[in-house]
Design an enzyme around this catalytic site. Structure first.
Site, PDB file in Angstrom:
ATOM      1  N   GLY A   9      -1.224  -3.311 -13.625  1.00 38.80           N
ATOM      2  CA  GLY A   9      -1.436  -3.727 -12.244  1.00 38.80           C
ATOM      3  C   GLY A   9      -2.777  -4.406 -12.079  1.00 38.80           C
ATOM      4  N   GLY A  12      -3.796  -6.768  -8.964  1.00 41.18           N
ATOM      5  CA  GLY A  12      -3.896  -6.233  -7.611  1.00 41.18           C
ATOM      6  C   GLY A  12      -5.314  -6.263  -7.075  1.00 41.18           C
ATOM      7  N   ILE A  36       3.105  -7.582 -13.792  1.00 43.93           N
ATOM      8  CA  ILE A  36       4.370  -8.336 -13.760  1.00 43.93           C
ATOM      9  C   ILE A  36       4.160  -9.669 -13.064  1.00 43.93           C
ATOM     10  CG2 ILE A  36       5.228  -7.426 -11.545  1.00 43.93           C
ATOM     11  CD1 ILE A  36       7.983  -7.168 -12.939  1.00 43.93           C
ATOM     12  N   TYR A 143       4.411   6.109   0.811  1.00 39.23           N
ATOM     13  CA  TYR A 143       3.254   5.943  -0.057  1.00 39.23           C
ATOM     14  C   TYR A 143       2.483   7.259  -0.189  1.00 39.23           C
ATOM     15  CZ  TYR A 143      -1.272   4.088  -1.669  1.00 39.23           C
ATOM     16  OH  TYR A 143      -2.441   3.842  -2.364  1.00 39.23           O
ATOM     17  N   LYS A 147       1.855   9.749  -3.504  1.00 38.70           N
ATOM     18  CA  LYS A 147       0.524  10.110  -3.962  1.00 38.70           C
ATOM     19  C   LYS A 147       0.345  11.631  -3.991  1.00 38.70           C
ATOM     20  CE  LYS A 147      -1.018   6.047  -4.867  1.00 38.70           C
ATOM     21  NZ  LYS A 147      -1.247   5.666  -6.288  1.00 38.70           N
TER      22      LYS A 147
END
Length: 318
Positions: A9, A12, A36, A143, A147
């Site tokens: 990632g 990001g 990706i 989300y 987490k």
């Protein structure tokens, strides 16, 4: 081969700046960026880069083997506002990617894991002021649920299998280098861009919504400080509370207006207001400060000065 670092990632908001800083510290060839998404060409072309879907266990495993990876920073995730639009995709990405990396560490393929948590683990039953390290966590977003569950699995893998996993509960992160990534705190990034581009901003939160925030430089510093801390000093293997500053949209507006007197704002709260209302307004991060000497450097006005200076330069040259 020397051991290396893999960032999943890396394109990001946090991953891109973390990649740059880790390459400064460890050398460009020793930090493998992966994502990706290959649209962030400056990062893709700045050093070793692999196209990896964080949900693909074999792709991660093969990359770790081929590059002799020692440490993985798992930064891939669907954030709060985006996760509410695509709940199953958020669960799939946020949870399965974590299991992949934890299981690689459990199997001895890698030695150390960094996985970010968030203030989204908290909920409306959590104390809103000076939220303690150990407290009620009843998140109301997909989300936040991912987490919270992820924190429990991190601690489980540490206690059950000895996996050296480390984590921070990030507050809202503010940066001039990366655009917002679909989070509820992203207004505090957008507002600077709009101040420079248009001189006005329509805020999706109410003017008195106080949330914990942090300048990106401090977030990167905290991440690396935690990963470099001696393991025997760390008592938290779920995720550390982390804090720097808390402010409202009105306060950040006034900070900008002090430098740009013609800047105007109006407020039009949307679905993200309910998310923000379920989160703390300030965080007690005394455990992090005691155990690995965490200290922040930027207050609101210092952050505003650096954000406006950088964005004015960016938009002049773009």
């Amino acid at each position: 081969m020397p051991s290396k670092i893999l960032i999943i990632g890396a394109c990001g908001q946090i991953g891109s700046e973390l990649t740059t800083k880790l390459r400064e510290i460890h050398g460009t060839e020793n930090v493998i960026a992966s994502d990706i998404n290959t649209r962030k060409l400056d990062l893709v072309n700045s050093g070793p880069f692999e196209i990896i879907d964080a949900k693909n266990f074999n792709a991660i495993k093969d990359c770790c083997k081929n590059h002799n990876i020692d440490t993985v920073y798992l930064m891939a995730a669907l954030l709060s506002a985006t996760g509410e639009k695509y709940p199953m995709e958020a669960w799939d990405l946020n949870m399965n990617s974590l299991f992949h990396v934890l299981n690689l560490a459990k199997g001895g393929n890698i030695k150390r894991v960094y996985w970010p948590s968030s203030i989204a683990v908290f909920g409306p039953t959590t104390p809103r002021e000076d939220t303690p390290q150990h407290t009620t966590c009843e998140p109301t977003t997909v989300y936040g649920i991912t987490k919270q569950v992820g924190e429990r699995w991190c601690e489980y893998y540490y206690k059950k299998y000895g996996v050296d996993v480390r984590s921070i509960r990030y507050p809202g992160i503010i940066s001039h280098k990366a655009m917002p990534g679909g989070g509820t705190t992203d207004y505090a990034v957008e507002i600077y861009h709009e101040a420079i581009k248009k001189g006005t901003y329509e805020c999706f939160l109410s003017e008195d919504t106080s949330l914990p925030m942090m300048f990106m430089d401090d977030a990167i510093k905290a991440t690396i400080d935690l990963m470099e801390a001696p393991g025997e000093n760390l008592t938290i293997r779920s995720s550390y509370n982390l804090s720097a500053i808390s402010f409202t949209p009105k306060e950040i507006y006034e900070s900008i207006k002090a430098q740009m007197p013609d800047f105007e704002i109006n407020y039009k709260p949307d679905f993200r207001q309910a998310i923000a209302d379920s989160w703390p307004s300030s965080i007690d991060d005394s455990v992090a400060r005691q155990e690995w000497n965490w200290q922040h450097s930027f207050d609101l006005d210092a952050m505003t000065a650096k954000m406006l200076r950088a964005l004015k330069k960016k938009y002049r040259t773009s």
